[in-house]
Design a protein around this motif. Sequence first.
Motif, short mmCIF file in Angstrom:
data_model
loop_
_atom_site.label_atom_id
_atom_site.label_comp_id
_atom_site.label_asym_id
_atom_site.label_seq_id
_atom_site.Cartn_x
_atom_site.Cartn_y
_atom_site.Cartn_z
N PRO A 420 16.47 -58.77 -33.07
CA PRO A 420 16.31 -58.28 -34.44
C PRO A 420 16.24 -56.75 -34.46
CG PRO A 420 14.24 -59.16 -33.62
CD PRO A 420 15.28 -59.48 -32.57
N ASP A 421 16.34 -56.18 -35.66
CA ASP A 421 16.34 -54.72 -35.80
C ASP A 421 14.94 -54.21 -36.07
OD1 ASP A 421 19.32 -53.70 -35.94
OD2 ASP A 421 19.24 -55.62 -36.98
N PRO A 422 14.42 -53.29 -35.22
CA PRO A 422 13.04 -52.82 -35.40
C PRO A 422 12.81 -52.10 -36.71
CG PRO A 422 14.19 -51.56 -33.69
CD PRO A 422 15.05 -52.71 -34.02
N VAL A 423 13.79 -51.34 -37.21
CA VAL A 423 13.60 -50.64 -38.48
C VAL A 423 13.42 -51.64 -39.60
CG1 VAL A 423 14.68 -49.11 -40.17
CG2 VAL A 423 14.85 -48.59 -37.72
N GLU A 424 14.24 -52.66 -39.64
CA GLU A 424 14.09 -53.66 -40.70
C GLU A 424 12.76 -54.38 -40.58
OE1 GLU A 424 16.06 -57.62 -42.68
OE2 GLU A 424 15.89 -57.35 -40.54
N LEU A 425 12.31 -54.64 -39.35
CA LEU A 425 11.02 -55.30 -39.17
C LEU A 425 9.89 -54.48 -39.77
CD1 LEU A 425 11.41 -56.58 -35.49
CD2 LEU A 425 11.63 -57.91 -37.59
N LEU A 426 9.95 -53.16 -39.60
CA LEU A 426 8.93 -52.29 -40.19
C LEU A 426 9.03 -52.29 -41.71
CD1 LEU A 426 9.14 -49.35 -37.63
CD2 LEU A 426 7.25 -50.98 -37.90
N VAL A 427 10.24 -52.36 -42.24
CA VAL A 427 10.41 -52.46 -43.69
C VAL A 427 9.80 -53.76 -44.20
CG1 VAL A 427 12.10 -52.70 -45.55
CG2 VAL A 427 12.46 -50.99 -43.76
N LEU A 428 10.06 -54.85 -43.51
CA LEU A 428 9.48 -56.13 -43.91
C LEU A 428 7.96 -56.11 -43.86
CD1 LEU A 428 11.91 -58.53 -42.00
CD2 LEU A 428 11.80 -58.18 -44.48
N ALA A 429 7.40 -55.32 -42.93
CA ALA A 429 5.94 -55.22 -42.81
C ALA A 429 5.34 -54.25 -43.81
CB ALA A 429 5.58 -54.80 -41.39
N GLY A 430 6.19 -53.57 -44.62
CA GLY A 430 5.68 -52.58 -45.56
C GLY A 430 5.34 -51.25 -44.93
N GLN A 431 5.81 -51.03 -43.72
CA GLN A 431 5.54 -49.77 -43.01
C GLN A 431 6.71 -48.81 -43.23
OE1 GLN A 431 2.73 -49.23 -41.07
NE2 GLN A 431 1.88 -51.25 -41.50
N ASP A 432 6.91 -48.34 -44.46
CA ASP A 432 8.08 -47.54 -44.78
C ASP A 432 8.12 -46.23 -44.00
OD1 ASP A 432 8.93 -49.47 -46.46
OD2 ASP A 432 8.44 -48.44 -48.32
N ARG A 433 6.97 -45.58 -43.87
CA ARG A 433 6.96 -44.30 -43.14
C ARG A 433 7.37 -44.51 -41.68
NH1 ARG A 433 1.86 -40.33 -43.50
NH2 ARG A 433 2.69 -40.24 -45.62
N ALA A 434 6.80 -45.52 -41.07
CA ALA A 434 7.16 -45.80 -39.67
C ALA A 434 8.62 -46.20 -39.57
CB ALA A 434 6.27 -46.91 -39.12
N ALA A 435 9.13 -46.93 -40.55
CA ALA A 435 10.53 -47.34 -40.54
C ALA A 435 11.45 -46.13 -40.61
CB ALA A 435 10.80 -48.29 -41.70
N ARG A 436 11.12 -45.18 -41.51
CA ARG A 436 11.97 -43.99 -41.63
C ARG A 436 11.87 -43.11 -40.39
NH1 ARG A 436 14.21 -43.91 -46.44
NH2 ARG A 436 13.27 -45.19 -48.09
N HIS A 437 10.70 -43.05 -39.78
CA HIS A 437 10.56 -42.28 -38.56
C HIS A 437 11.40 -42.90 -37.44
CE1 HIS A 437 8.77 -39.60 -35.65
NE2 HIS A 437 8.31 -40.62 -34.93
N SER A 438 11.36 -44.23 -37.35
CA SER A 438 12.17 -44.92 -36.34
C SER A 438 13.66 -44.72 -36.61
CB SER A 438 11.82 -46.42 -36.34
OG SER A 438 12.58 -47.13 -35.40
N HIS A 439 14.04 -44.76 -37.89
CA HIS A 439 15.44 -44.54 -38.27
C HIS A 439 15.90 -43.14 -37.87
CE1 HIS A 439 18.18 -42.74 -41.37
NE2 HIS A 439 18.94 -43.71 -40.91
N GLU A 440 15.04 -42.14 -38.07
CA GLU A 440 15.42 -40.77 -37.73
C GLU A 440 15.62 -40.61 -36.22
OE1 GLU A 440 16.53 -36.86 -38.30
OE2 GLU A 440 16.33 -38.54 -39.71
N ARG A 441 14.75 -41.22 -35.42
CA ARG A 441 14.92 -41.16 -33.96
C ARG A 441 16.24 -41.81 -33.55
NH1 ARG A 441 9.63 -43.15 -33.61
NH2 ARG A 441 10.46 -45.07 -32.67
N LEU A 442 16.54 -42.92 -34.17
CA LEU A 442 17.79 -43.61 -33.86
C LEU A 442 18.99 -42.75 -34.26
CD1 LEU A 442 19.20 -46.17 -32.88
CD2 LEU A 442 18.95 -47.11 -35.17
N ARG A 443 18.91 -42.11 -35.41
CA ARG A 443 20.01 -41.27 -35.89
C ARG A 443 20.26 -40.11 -34.93
NH1 ARG A 443 21.11 -36.84 -38.97
NH2 ARG A 443 18.92 -36.26 -38.98
N LEU A 444 19.20 -39.52 -34.40
CA LEU A 444 19.35 -38.40 -33.47
C LEU A 444 19.99 -38.85 -32.16
CD1 LEU A 444 15.97 -36.54 -34.04
CD2 LEU A 444 18.24 -35.85 -34.82
N HIS A 445 19.75 -40.13 -31.77
CA HIS A 445 20.38 -40.65 -30.57
C HIS A 445 21.87 -40.89 -30.78
CE1 HIS A 445 16.35 -41.71 -28.83
NE2 HIS A 445 17.01 -41.40 -27.74
N VAL A 446 22.24 -41.27 -31.99
CA VAL A 446 23.63 -41.63 -32.25
C VAL A 446 24.50 -40.41 -32.46
CG1 VAL A 446 25.17 -42.81 -33.88
CG2 VAL A 446 23.04 -43.89 -33.17
#
Length: 663
Positions: A420-446
């Motif tokens: 499963p996708d960790p960013v979506e899991l954080l969204v499902l958990a209501g952890q929007d800030r953590a989700a966006r932080h995880s998304h930004e780290r992923l974007r910098l890797h890509v």
Amino acid sequence: MDQTARMLDDEHLLGTALMPDPLPAARAVREAVGPLGLDEDARRVLLVAAVAVVDRTEVLLAASGTDIDTLMAGPAGRHLHLVGGRFRFHHPRIRSIVHEDADLATRTAAHGALAEVHRRADEPLVAMWHTALSTLAGDPLLADGLVELAEQHLARGDVHRAHEVAREAASHGTDQVRARAFAVAGRAALWAGHVHDAVMHLRRAAHAAGTGSPADGAPDAARPLGIALALLDGRPDAVVPGDACGADRAALAAARKMMRMLDGAPGEAAAVLAEVAELAPARPPSWWFDGPSDAMTPLAEAHLRVAQSYLALRLGDITGAASVLDDAVERLPVALAFGGLGIALARRLDLVREGHLSRPTAALEASVPGQVAPVVRAATLGDRAQTAVFNGRWVEAATLLGLAAERGGDELRRLWLPTPDPVELLVLAGQDRAARHSHERLRLHVLPTAGPDSAGGFSGGPTRRRRLDLARAELALADASGVNRARERAVEASLRVGSTFERGLTELVAARAYARLGLPGDAAAHLLGAHELFEESGAKAWEHIAEQALKTPGFVPAGAGGTGGRAPDEPGDEPAGGGQAGLGQAAGGQAAAAQEDLCGQWDGLLTERELDVARLVVQGRTNRQVAANLYVSVRTVEVHLGRVFRKLGVRSRTELAVLALRG
């Protein structure tokens, strides 16, 4: 069975040492068989059958001094199956009991009788084997011939016989002949996957050759010993094509080449494995110069089957991957291949299919003789994350996936296990800030690797994996104004991957995104697409997640009816053109109307009747239901649907419905 286990060493139970042949006749074995009711003549016949290495009936009769009528009429005939001039025991337990009940002198006499029969039949190699076993004291004159016989077995891929004969040669030989015998026994044990036996014999070979010229014995043991120790250390590169010959070399070369090029060129990778599809599999341990002259050994075949399973998994064919691996686990040293990759595959396949680990997988894990590669240990965290997802523990799952990524790095991404996708899991958990932080780290890797995918090697794996992760993360975080564009990017990324399962996971992420934004009609359509794709790939546990979501209030439009009045396991008509029936069937009235309107875009491309068929199929109707609705035959529907597929460039009902939804 417990009594038998206590009579064996730990290495025997792990599968890293050759089992005694026959197995010990423990009390439980005797109780299971019951009284055999044998007289002395019957015991003699069955003992000859127990020690023979050639299963021809005329050999059995000649060595035991009986004829076929007497055999069939007597008590021995009840325990043997005779057909086509061959014999075998009805059950191996009987062989164990007969062999164990005979004293040494009786066994020796049986081997002597067989040796004489094979000499008269002009079969000197088999005769030499039985002569060696009928010799109570070691005979150095037999040792050279036995070593050569063992090497012939090994060259044909018959590692079990090579191991057995080489050990017998070592008991007869002295000095350098003994060293050669141990070297052959060690190599045979290695390619059988019996690594503890391999280490023991190869060290003996080096020691026995220590007093002579190094060229006489030690070099034959050094490289195989290094391979055995590397397997115990869990090194993925422990076995390479250069270590093998014949069928083994071809199998290992194809398996490793496929692993290198799969993510960059999956079609070519599949073709590489297709080139070795006709190689003869590892021989059953009971053969003696039977079958093809060049067969794979168990260790080489284990690498090939793990590679084939991984290829099927990477393409999203969960059912195919499991089928290949399940067969391999039963008969091959799968735990030794690629540093334990077979274990990681078995665990994840179990979880994706059934949601829990099976007993064969637990047994496979227990068979690891030493270490597994770090990437396999990291993948275990992903297994725990998968279980957490099934139980709705989103934050725990995301945390475990983060730890797995840190420990496994790009190597874990190359494995591309269903995750499963960790960013979506954080969204499902209501952890929007953590989700966006995880998304930004992923974007910098890509971003640094945003160039074209590599056409070969491993470099394309992490890049393509990260791109798909990033696209799904952006879809999970999208707002109403950007969700459609994010969905398109995620679908495009998953299509480039070429995995049915990954396409299904993308549809599930899209469904949850639309549900979060209050668009239940779109959510239901994507959810049904996910359900179809998971079903097609064989990911039953994820299929169940989609089914449960369909039953969740607010996830589908009011009046959608869950599964459209049909139980999830109720069979429907087999659809034409591939795929499974019922994608839109669960969406009911409101979703069906939306799909029908979307089909209007094909008005100028399809004929009126083709458009009618397409609309009904998009709504989830089976071919039979479409035929009844339009008052035509099922065959006519199949013809029209085939034309629709060709004109629109789709391959399945699922793709047709998704195409209708996207406009």
